[in-house]
Design a protein around this motif. Structure first.
Motif, mmCIF file in Angstrom:
data_model
loop_
_atom_site.group_PDB
_atom_site.id
_atom_site.type_symbol
_atom_site.label_atom_id
_atom_site.label_comp_id
_atom_site.label_asym_id
_atom_site.label_seq_id
_atom_site.Cartn_x
_atom_site.Cartn_y
_atom_site.Cartn_z
ATOM 1 N N LYS A 80 0.802 -1.228 0.000
ATOM 2 C CA LYS A 80 0.000 0.000 0.000
ATOM 3 C C LYS A 80 0.838 1.282 0.000
ATOM 4 O O LYS A 80 0.374 2.318 -0.447
ATOM 5 C CB LYS A 80 -1.025 -0.006 1.130
ATOM 6 C CG LYS A 80 -0.482 0.010 2.517
ATOM 7 C CD LYS A 80 -1.643 0.011 3.510
ATOM 8 C CE LYS A 80 -1.112 0.113 4.919
ATOM 9 N NZ LYS A 80 -2.116 -0.100 5.926
ATOM 10 N N GLN A 133 -9.252 -9.981 -2.942
ATOM 11 C CA GLN A 133 -9.463 -8.530 -2.823
ATOM 12 C C GLN A 133 -8.552 -7.914 -1.758
ATOM 13 O O GLN A 133 -8.189 -6.744 -1.844
ATOM 14 C CB GLN A 133 -10.937 -8.239 -2.528
ATOM 15 C CG GLN A 133 -11.763 -8.409 -3.808
ATOM 16 C CD GLN A 133 -13.234 -8.106 -3.646
ATOM 17 O OE1 GLN A 133 -13.745 -8.074 -2.522
ATOM 18 N NE2 GLN A 133 -13.924 -7.896 -4.753
ATOM 19 N N ASN A 136 -5.636 -7.312 -3.890
ATOM 20 C CA ASN A 136 -5.887 -6.506 -5.083
ATOM 21 C C ASN A 136 -7.335 -6.006 -5.029
ATOM 22 O O ASN A 136 -8.244 -6.648 -5.530
ATOM 23 C CB ASN A 136 -5.645 -7.401 -6.323
ATOM 24 C CG ASN A 136 -5.993 -6.690 -7.601
ATOM 25 O OD1 ASN A 136 -6.280 -5.482 -7.597
ATOM 26 N ND2 ASN A 136 -5.991 -7.426 -8.707
ATOM 27 N N PRO A 137 -7.532 -4.829 -4.376
ATOM 28 C CA PRO A 137 -8.900 -4.337 -4.141
ATOM 29 C C PRO A 137 -9.671 -4.095 -5.436
ATOM 30 O O PRO A 137 -10.903 -4.042 -5.423
ATOM 31 C CB PRO A 137 -8.685 -3.011 -3.384
ATOM 32 C CG PRO A 137 -7.273 -3.056 -2.893
ATOM 33 C CD PRO A 137 -6.506 -3.941 -3.821
ATOM 34 N N ASP A 138 -8.962 -3.952 -6.555
ATOM 35 C CA ASP A 138 -9.652 -3.647 -7.817
ATOM 36 C C ASP A 138 -10.240 -4.877 -8.499
ATOM 37 O O ASP A 138 -10.991 -4.752 -9.451
ATOM 38 C CB ASP A 138 -8.680 -2.994 -8.806
ATOM 39 C CG ASP A 138 -8.143 -1.689 -8.258
ATOM 40 O OD1 ASP A 138 -8.876 -1.079 -7.443
ATOM 41 O OD2 ASP A 138 -7.017 -1.306 -8.608
ATOM 42 N N ILE A 139 -9.890 -6.056 -8.027
ATOM 43 C CA ILE A 139 -10.338 -7.249 -8.754
ATOM 44 C C ILE A 139 -11.858 -7.418 -8.599
ATOM 45 O O ILE A 139 -12.416 -7.258 -7.508
ATOM 46 C CB ILE A 139 -9.570 -8.519 -8.300
ATOM 47 C CG1 ILE A 139 -9.826 -9.669 -9.263
ATOM 48 C CG2 ILE A 139 -9.893 -8.927 -6.880
ATOM 49 C CD1 ILE A 139 -8.887 -10.867 -9.057
ATOM 50 N N GLU A 140 -12.536 -7.649 -9.737
ATOM 51 C CA GLU A 140 -13.998 -7.832 -9.719
ATOM 52 C C GLU A 140 -14.322 -9.199 -9.137
ATOM 53 O O GLU A 140 -13.556 -10.153 -9.302
ATOM 54 C CB GLU A 140 -14.539 -7.810 -11.166
ATOM 55 C CG GLU A 140 -14.277 -6.543 -11.933
ATOM 56 C CD GLU A 140 -15.274 -5.446 -11.593
ATOM 57 O OE1 GLU A 140 -16.350 -5.796 -11.076
ATOM 58 O OE2 GLU A 140 -14.955 -4.265 -11.825
ATOM 59 N N GLU A 141 -15.502 -9.276 -8.494
ATOM 60 C CA GLU A 141 -15.905 -10.531 -7.867
ATOM 61 C C GLU A 141 -15.937 -11.673 -8.898
ATOM 62 O O GLU A 141 -15.457 -12.783 -8.632
ATOM 63 C CB GLU A 141 -17.272 -10.357 -7.199
ATOM 64 C CG GLU A 141 -17.635 -11.543 -6.360
ATOM 65 C CD GLU A 141 -18.589 -11.213 -5.220
ATOM 66 O OE1 GLU A 141 -18.567 -10.079 -4.703
ATOM 67 O OE2 GLU A 141 -19.366 -12.114 -4.859
#
Ligand SMILES: Nc1ncnc2c1ncn2[C@@H]1O[C@H](COP(=O)(O)OP(=O)(O)OP(=O)(O)O)[C@@H](O)[C@H]1O
Ligand SMILES: [Mg+2]
Length: 336
Positions: A80, A133, A136-141
């Motif tokens: 981060k 997530q 990688n918080p941007d990864i789609e479910e």
């Protein structure tokens, strides 16, 4: 070949009411890329403590006292507040935030008991989504689920079962889920701590085979912790035998089983049942491992060793190259 992991003079201690127990004592280890190292030894010899130290997850009241752990990563690791450049990473210099980013994505640890590691309130798919997530918080479910099903299918779990909950899975399936969670971020190093101990022998054999397949598929380097030497004979390239926190012997699996050098390794192998020789009496090792709070002088194994000499009672043997090309810490062999 690159060493994915190098450990130098690692010391880990637990401070208890009775005193300080040195659970890992100046351990030295190197693990080349794509190899599986089996870590074996009697209960309490420090296998799990060593495995956890690599993750900087030694539980209280334990602490890493000294030494070096170096992990080689083959791409830059973004966390981060910055980037850990690819190459050799000094694990013990990493902050907790940096470690959190390395855990799972570069080093994965599979614990023994899958039920306590899974959340009964979350579906299997949700476990995989949260895991990905977190890194990688941007990864789609949807993408996270797709990656999950790919790993789960390699482990023999049908894609539609991602909607099920942990209690709907058998013990073997739950352990497969744990292995899948360990692998979904494609770590470089996988440490599995007694991954099949609680399972029956048939499921154990299946899972070990699946782990081998995944190892090739994902280009993994592995540490397999077990006290079942039979498991190591089938799965490990190299074996390290620990005794009372120290490395007793390290060699290729074949050499170690055919030509064990350390008297402790020899004794351990005598204790393995051989179905082809039912008439053979099963041996055991007399005595018990030492009290780590008050260990014996000299070689830790000398009180149980049938070959103990005076020097063994006074001086600790160093880990030196053996006749077979491996490493052994024994006054009988190391000084030839
Ligand atoms: N939380 C703790 N507090 C105090 N001592 C501990 C703690 N955890 C481990 N130890 C001690 O450290 C030593 C090594 O324990 P560790 O769990 O690493 O052994 P192990 O080889 O993994 O054993 P097993 O095969 O039973 O899993 C043991 O002597 C144990 O008593
Ligand atoms: Mg253990």
């Amino acid at each position: 070949m690159t060493d994915v992991l190098r450990i130098n003079d690692l010391v880990v201690e637990y401070t208890t009411q009775r005193g300080v127990a040195r659970a890992v004592d100046r351990v030295i280890l190197s693990l080349p890329e794509n190899r599986t190292l089996g870590l074996a030894g009697e209960s309490g010899c420090g296998k799990s403590t060593l495995g956890r130290a690599i993750m900087q997850l030694v539980p209280y009241p334990g602490r890493i006292v000294s030494g070096e752990i170096t992990l080689n990563i083959d791409h830059d690791q973004v966390w981060k507040k910055g980037t850990i450049p690819k190459g050799d990473v000094p694990i013990l210099d990493m902050t907790e935030d940096q470690m959190r980013s390395l855990r799972g994505s570069e080093i994965a640890y599979i614990f023994q008991d899958p039920m306590t590691s899974l959340n009964p309130m979350l579906s299997i798919g949700k476990h995989f989504v949260q895991m990905q997530q977190a890194h990688n918080p941007d990864i789609e479910e949807a993408e996270a689920i797709e990656r999950a099903t790919e790993v789960l299918e390699a482990l023999g779990i049908l894609a539609e079962r991602v909607n099920d909950y942990p209690h709907q899975f058998s013990g073997g399936m739950r352990q497969r889920v744990m292995i899948g969670l360990g692998l979904v971020l494609r770590p470089r190093l996988l440490i599995s701590d007694e991954p099949t101990t609680s399972l029956d022998v048939i499921v154990e054999a299946q899972i070990l085979e699946e782990i081998q397949e995944l190892k090739d598929m994902f280009n993994l380097t592995m540490i397999l912790i077990t006290h079942n030497l039979g498991v190591l004979a089938q799965t490990a390239d190299d074996v390290a035998i620990m005794y009372a926190g120290r490395m007793a012997e390290i060699d290729t699996t074949e050499t170690l089983f055919d030509n064990p050098q350390h008297p402790y390794t020899q004794a351990l192998l005598q204790c393995v049942p051989d179905v082809t020789k039912p008439e053979k009496q099963l041996a055991w090792i007399p005595g018990a491992p030492p009290d780590l709070v008050d260990p014996p002088m000299g070689c830790m194994y000398h009180p149980r060793c049938p070959f103990a000499m005076d020097i063994c009672k006074a001086e600790q043997p160093s880990l030196l190259e053996s006749d077979t090309g491996g490493l052994v810490a024994c006054h009988l062999y190391g000084r030839k």
